[in-house]
Design a protein around this motif. Structure first.
Motif, short mmCIF file in Angstrom:
data_model
loop_
_atom_site.label_atom_id
_atom_site.label_comp_id
_atom_site.label_asym_id
_atom_site.label_seq_id
_atom_site.Cartn_x
_atom_site.Cartn_y
_atom_site.Cartn_z
N UNK A 1 -102.66 -17.79 70.89
CA UNK A 1 -102.53 -17.79 69.43
C UNK A 1 -102.58 -19.21 68.87
N UNK A 2 -101.91 -20.16 69.53
CA UNK A 2 -101.95 -21.55 69.09
C UNK A 2 -103.37 -22.10 69.17
N UNK A 3 -104.05 -21.83 70.27
CA UNK A 3 -105.40 -22.35 70.45
C UNK A 3 -106.39 -21.68 69.50
N UNK B 1 -98.90 -32.70 61.70
CA UNK B 1 -98.17 -32.19 60.53
C UNK B 1 -97.42 -30.92 60.87
N UNK B 2 -98.06 -29.99 61.54
CA UNK B 2 -97.40 -28.73 61.88
C UNK B 2 -96.20 -28.98 62.79
N UNK B 3 -96.38 -29.87 63.77
CA UNK B 3 -95.28 -30.15 64.70
C UNK B 3 -94.13 -30.87 63.99
N UNK B 4 -94.47 -31.82 63.12
CA UNK B 4 -93.42 -32.56 62.43
C UNK B 4 -92.70 -31.67 61.42
N UNK B 5 -93.45 -30.81 60.73
CA UNK B 5 -92.81 -29.89 59.77
C UNK B 5 -91.85 -28.95 60.49
N UNK C 1 -100.01 -25.60 57.12
CA UNK C 1 -99.21 -24.36 57.13
C UNK C 1 -98.95 -23.92 58.56
N UNK C 2 -97.80 -23.30 58.78
CA UNK C 2 -97.43 -22.86 60.13
C UNK C 2 -97.93 -21.46 60.42
#
Length: 199
Positions: free
Chosen positions: A153-155, A32-36, A197-198
């Motif tokens: 931060x992503x991890x 979802x985060x990647x597609x958004x 949410x991003x």
């Protein structure tokens, strides 16, 4: 401070200990985060194939949050991809649209099978997407964050997602068998929105 590889190992360890239902929700959140993010790109930068996967990802969300009837829509969506020209063994000679990070994370089979390897692979797709974005910023001479810090931060976001998901482990353990509709609605509000949410 841990390296991004050490934090990645922590994510993998948590995923190995998670239930199939928890891994499915985790992977849906990443997709979802990647597609958004992809949907927010200027129109000329959007990949049509990736954009076409929104209905499939919506069905995945319904399924991972307890709607057992969504399985048919997801199975059909994945089958359409498998039978299309985008699923190939032609290497560089075939279309690469399905290898775009959001598309690949949406098409991965965590929902259908719930196995650890697919969830770990989804985690890696998000890390690769951050790395690719850093390369893009470098080419644009943009403000470039420290690469290791951006990957960490992503991890760390993924670890926070796993913390949140773990709070719902009792509901999610058997979500593939279907959950009461009121439970699915509650999970949609309490899990899908924060995981999407991003921030």
């Amino acid at each position: 401070m841990d390296t991004w590889q050490e934090v990645s190992a922590s994510v993998e360890k948590r995923l190995a200990a998670a239930s199939s239902g928890e891994r499915k929700v985790f992977a849906a959140g990443i997709a979802e985060r990647l597609l958004s993010w992809h949907e927010a790109l200027p129109t000329e930068e959007q990949a049509p194939f990736t954009m076409s996967l929104r209905p499939l990802l919506n069905s995945v969300w319904e399924g991972v949050l307890g709607d057992a009837t969504a399985f048919t829509a997801v199975k059909r969506g994945v089958a359409e991809y498998m039978l299309s020209d985008y699923c190939h063994n032609d290497g560089q000679d075939g279309p690469d649209d399905a290898d775009e990070h959001a598309a690949a994370a949406t098409l991965e089979h965590t929902y259908l099978f719930g196995c650890n390897d697919f969830a770990v692979w989804a985690s890696g797709r998000a890390v690769d997407a951050v790395d690719q974005h850093l390369e893009y910023l470098a080419e644009q001479d943009g403000d470039l964050p420290e690469p290791d810090e951006a990957l960490i931060a992503e991890l760390q976001r993924q670890l926070r997602d796993l913390d949140l998901i773990e709070n719902y482990s009792k509901d999610l353990r058997y979500s593939n068998m279907g959950l009461p509709i009121d439970t699915s609605i509650r999970l949609r509000a309490e899990l899908r929105m924060p995981l999407s949410s991003r921030d």
